[in-house]
Design a protein around this motif. Sequence first.
Motif, PDB file in Angstrom:
ATOM      1  N   UNK A  27       4.154  32.082  62.635  1.00  0.00           N
ATOM      2  CA  UNK A  27       4.137  32.248  64.088  1.00  0.00           C
ATOM      3  C   UNK A  27       5.276  33.197  64.450  1.00  0.00           C
ATOM      4  N   UNK A  28       4.975  34.365  65.034  1.00  0.00           N
ATOM      5  CA  UNK A  28       6.046  35.291  65.416  1.00  0.00           C
ATOM      6  C   UNK A  28       6.972  34.650  66.455  1.00  0.00           C
ATOM      7  N   UNK A  29       8.242  34.652  66.173  1.00  0.00           N
ATOM      8  CA  UNK A  29       9.216  33.990  67.032  1.00  0.00           C
ATOM      9  C   UNK A  29       9.390  34.692  68.378  1.00  0.00           C
ATOM     10  N   UNK A  30       9.186  35.994  68.423  1.00  0.00           N
ATOM     11  CA  UNK A  30       9.431  36.750  69.652  1.00  0.00           C
ATOM     12  C   UNK A  30       8.148  37.312  70.264  1.00  0.00           C
ATOM     13  N   UNK A  31       7.010  36.696  69.982  1.00  0.00           N
ATOM     14  CA  UNK A  31       5.720  37.112  70.525  1.00  0.00           C
ATOM     15  C   UNK A  31       5.738  36.930  72.044  1.00  0.00           C
ATOM     16  N   UNK A  32       5.558  38.026  72.788  1.00  0.00           N
ATOM     17  CA  UNK A  32       5.665  37.958  74.250  1.00  0.00           C
ATOM     18  C   UNK A  32       4.587  37.080  74.882  1.00  0.00           C
ATOM     19  N   UNK A  33       3.479  36.878  74.186  1.00  0.00           N
ATOM     20  CA  UNK A  33       2.421  36.037  74.751  1.00  0.00           C
ATOM     21  C   UNK A  33       2.646  34.552  74.476  1.00  0.00           C
ATOM     22  N   UNK A  34       3.718  34.222  73.765  1.00  0.00           N
ATOM     23  CA  UNK A  34       3.965  32.832  73.375  1.00  0.00           C
ATOM     24  C   UNK A  34       5.295  32.310  73.915  1.00  0.00           C
TER      25      UNK A  34
END
Length: 187
Positions: A27-34
Amino acid sequence: ALCKRKSGSGTYRWIEFIDTEEVDNYVPQFDVSNMSGQVIKTCYTKIEFPNGVAVEKLKRWGKASKVRDRLKNECPIYVEKMMQEKDLVDEYNELIDALCNTDKTFWKMNWKVEELQPVVNEHKDKFEKKGVALFLCHKQEYISHGQHGGHWEYFRWIEFVDREKQPNYHPQRDAASKGEKGGCVVM
């Protein structure tokens, strides 16, 4: 995933391409959609947190008894929801009681990292058994007064990480380090 991170040295944006056949639970830690909408605001920085991370800020100012009462009685909504979902309400209350019994003066809570870290470490296993990682975090900033010198401001908080939602999350600010964590390497 489109990722974004702000730090003292600027704002960084990048795209992460994830081979889900190789790492299916990344899981991308800096994903703007999350992003969850939770933030820690310091004098110069706004630290944002993804879904699956709940944050409890350790405020310093005010009479120690009021700071302790507020910490015990005003649980942030994201923390409260996670503790209820993971059946960790009793463990959370024990942690908060232990934190409130660390060094304090009449006028303020000092929240010394050297005293908080052993308390957090003592409670980590109870949370990890139920799928929640526990991190003590710290950031310090020098506030300049111009030609008259300046002073340091300290910010401390606890991050509760749901390992089902954030299996590879690491805190942006670790209490053991005064520097930033989670920098980006562009290849």
